[in-house]
Scaffold this motif. Sequence first.
Motif, PDB file in Angstrom:
ATOM      1  N   ALA A   1       0.854  -1.187   0.000  1.00 33.46           N
ATOM      2  CA  ALA A   1       0.000   0.000   0.000  1.00 33.46           C
ATOM      3  C   ALA A   1       0.890   1.238   0.000  1.00 33.46           C
ATOM      4  O   ALA A   1       1.986   1.233   0.570  1.00 33.46           O
ATOM      5  N   PHE A   2       0.434   2.291  -0.650  1.00 31.61           N
ATOM      6  CA  PHE A   2       1.242   3.503  -0.712  1.00 31.61           C
ATOM      7  C   PHE A   2       0.347   4.723  -0.878  1.00 31.61           C
ATOM      8  O   PHE A   2      -0.818   4.621  -1.284  1.00 31.61           O
ATOM      9  N   ARG A   3       0.927   5.868  -0.562  1.00 30.08           N
ATOM     10  CA  ARG A   3       0.280   7.156  -0.796  1.00 30.08           C
ATOM     11  C   ARG A   3       1.296   8.091  -1.433  1.00 30.08           C
ATOM     12  O   ARG A   3       2.491   8.025  -1.112  1.00 30.08           O
ATOM     13  N   VAL A   4       0.830   8.949  -2.315  1.00 32.86           N
ATOM     14  CA  VAL A   4       1.710   9.936  -2.934  1.00 32.86           C
ATOM     15  C   VAL A   4       0.982  11.267  -3.031  1.00 32.86           C
ATOM     16  O   VAL A   4      -0.239  11.317  -3.188  1.00 32.86           O
ATOM     17  N   THR A   5       1.746  12.332  -2.940  1.00 33.00           N
ATOM     18  CA  THR A   5       1.186  13.660  -3.146  1.00 33.00           C
ATOM     19  C   THR A   5       2.320  14.614  -3.491  1.00 33.00           C
ATOM     20  O   THR A   5       3.504  14.270  -3.350  1.00 33.00           O
ATOM     21  N   ALA A   6       1.958  15.783  -3.940  1.00 33.99           N
ATOM     22  CA  ALA A   6       2.960  16.794  -4.284  1.00 33.99           C
ATOM     23  C   ALA A   6       2.337  18.174  -4.175  1.00 33.99           C
ATOM     24  O   ALA A   6       1.116  18.338  -4.275  1.00 33.99           O
ATOM     25  N   LYS A   7       3.193  19.157  -3.962  1.00 37.52           N
ATOM     26  CA  LYS A   7       2.776  20.558  -3.981  1.00 37.52           C
ATOM     27  C   LYS A   7       3.518  21.245  -5.115  1.00 37.52           C
ATOM     28  O   LYS A   7       4.748  21.311  -5.106  1.00 37.52           O
ATOM     29  N   VAL A   8       2.755  21.724  -6.083  1.00 31.88           N
ATOM     30  CA  VAL A   8       3.334  22.355  -7.263  1.00 31.88           C
ATOM     31  C   VAL A   8       2.926  23.824  -7.285  1.00 31.88           C
ATOM     32  O   VAL A   8       1.733  24.150  -7.211  1.00 31.88           O
ATOM     33  N   VAL A   9       3.917  24.697  -7.376  1.00 31.26           N
ATOM     34  CA  VAL A   9       3.680  26.142  -7.435  1.00 31.26           C
ATOM     35  C   VAL A   9       4.413  26.672  -8.665  1.00 31.26           C
ATOM     36  O   VAL A   9       5.641  26.752  -8.679  1.00 31.26           O
ATOM     37  N   GLY A  10       3.675  26.996  -9.688  1.00 28.72           N
ATOM     38  CA  GLY A  10       4.311  27.461 -10.917  1.00 28.72           C
ATOM     39  C   GLY A  10       4.150  26.444 -12.028  1.00 28.72           C
ATOM     40  O   GLY A  10       3.591  25.358 -11.851  1.00 28.72           O
ATOM     41  N   ASP A  11       4.654  26.797 -13.191  1.00 29.93           N
ATOM     42  CA  ASP A  11       4.489  25.973 -14.385  1.00 29.93           C
ATOM     43  C   ASP A  11       5.550  24.881 -14.456  1.00 29.93           C
ATOM     44  O   ASP A  11       6.722  25.108 -14.149  1.00 29.93           O
ATOM     45  N   VAL A  12       5.116  23.708 -14.882  1.00 34.30           N
ATOM     46  CA  VAL A  12       6.017  22.588 -15.157  1.00 34.30           C
ATOM     47  C   VAL A  12       5.856  22.228 -16.624  1.00 34.30           C
ATOM     48  O   VAL A  12       4.773  21.831 -17.058  1.00 34.30           O
ATOM     49  N   THR A  13       6.907  22.390 -17.399  1.00 35.47           N
ATOM     50  CA  THR A  13       6.830  22.120 -18.833  1.00 35.47           C
ATOM     51  C   THR A  13       6.822  20.623 -19.098  1.00 35.47           C
ATOM     52  O   THR A  13       7.210  19.812 -18.251  1.00 35.47           O
ATOM     53  N   ASP A  14       6.402  20.248 -20.298  1.00 35.16           N
ATOM     54  CA  ASP A  14       6.304  18.831 -20.650  1.00 35.16           C
ATOM     55  C   ASP A  14       7.660  18.134 -20.646  1.00 35.16           C
ATOM     56  O   ASP A  14       7.729  16.917 -20.467  1.00 35.16           O
ATOM     57  N   ASP A  15       8.727  18.900 -20.866  1.00 36.98           N
ATOM     58  CA  ASP A  15      10.065  18.305 -20.904  1.00 36.98           C
ATOM     59  C   ASP A  15      10.842  18.562 -19.610  1.00 36.98           C
ATOM     60  O   ASP A  15      12.072  18.472 -19.584  1.00 36.98           O
ATOM     61  N   ALA A  16      10.136  18.854 -18.536  1.00 31.37           N
ATOM     62  CA  ALA A  16      10.792  19.172 -17.263  1.00 31.37           C
ATOM     63  C   ALA A  16      11.606  17.992 -16.754  1.00 31.37           C
ATOM     64  O   ALA A  16      11.216  16.834 -16.889  1.00 31.37           O
ATOM     65  N   THR A  17      12.751  18.301 -16.160  1.00 30.48           N
ATOM     66  CA  THR A  17      13.631  17.301 -15.570  1.00 30.48           C
ATOM     67  C   THR A  17      13.570  17.397 -14.050  1.00 30.48           C
ATOM     68  O   THR A  17      12.957  18.312 -13.493  1.00 30.48           O
ATOM     69  N   LEU A  18      14.232  16.462 -13.390  1.00 30.76           N
ATOM     70  CA  LEU A  18      14.301  16.511 -11.932  1.00 30.76           C
ATOM     71  C   LEU A  18      14.887  17.841 -11.471  1.00 30.76           C
ATOM     72  O   LEU A  18      14.370  18.475 -10.542  1.00 30.76           O
ATOM     73  N   ALA A  19      15.956  18.281 -12.137  1.00 27.38           N
ATOM     74  CA  ALA A  19      16.609  19.527 -11.743  1.00 27.38           C
ATOM     75  C   ALA A  19      15.695  20.728 -11.947  1.00 27.38           C
ATOM     76  O   ALA A  19      15.615  21.613 -11.088  1.00 27.38           O
ATOM     77  N   SER A  20      15.002  20.784 -13.074  1.00 29.16           N
ATOM     78  CA  SER A  20      14.163  21.956 -13.344  1.00 29.16           C
ATOM     79  C   SER A  20      12.904  21.971 -12.486  1.00 29.16           C
ATOM     80  O   SER A  20      12.312  23.032 -12.270  1.00 29.16           O
TER      81      SER A  20
END
Length: 240
Positions: free
Chosen positions: A89-108
Amino acid sequence: MSELHKFIFEGQPVRGMLVRLTDSWQEVLRRRAKAQDVFPAPVRALMGEMAAAASLMQANIKFNGALVLQMFGDGPVKVAVAEAQPDLAFRVTAKVVGDVTDDATLASMLNVHGKGRCAITLDPKDKQPGQQPYQGVVPLHGDLREPLHRLSEVLEHYMLQSEQLDTKLILAANDEVAAGLLIQRLPVEGSGNLGHARNQDEIGINESYNPIAHLAATLTRDELLTLDADTILRRLFWEE
């Protein structure tokens, strides 16, 4: 159906695990879509990889409790969290503030200014009075401050720092499957500082681990996402 496969290489100090999260991962995405809270594709992929990685690491340490994998970022992704339990069993979530492009990397997404961090917390199911969860934290760069471009690289670095164990981790996720393969050198038997020192001596040079890790590294993203576990293991390690 989600599945976890554990395996060892006979006569060699190397262990492995392969996880595939299917129905449970799809249900997570369905719930977010129903709530009209759909993350951009690169964030979904990151969360899927985190779910697979947390499941592998939780199973790898035979721990009765939750393993919590957290990423703290200085880019548009401020926080990403995956919590894995012993029963997959698992849970995941994230907080995103701003735009994330389709080619975004871990660093960006998480390490724009070099301040991103990865934390792993072990939260026991049956805590003793006053017992605090164990937590380890590493930056999103290597020892020479070189950028780490994948979640797998960050976690390999974490294992090397915390356990002095060589680890190869292959992760991939799409909207159907979140999957991962872990190959790890077993710790050298020994007591106290002797065992610790011998583990350090084996880093990067173990003749049993290195060829198996190199084979694991040939696994492609598409193969990990589309092939069943038996096929993957047979194709990679049929000579082992």
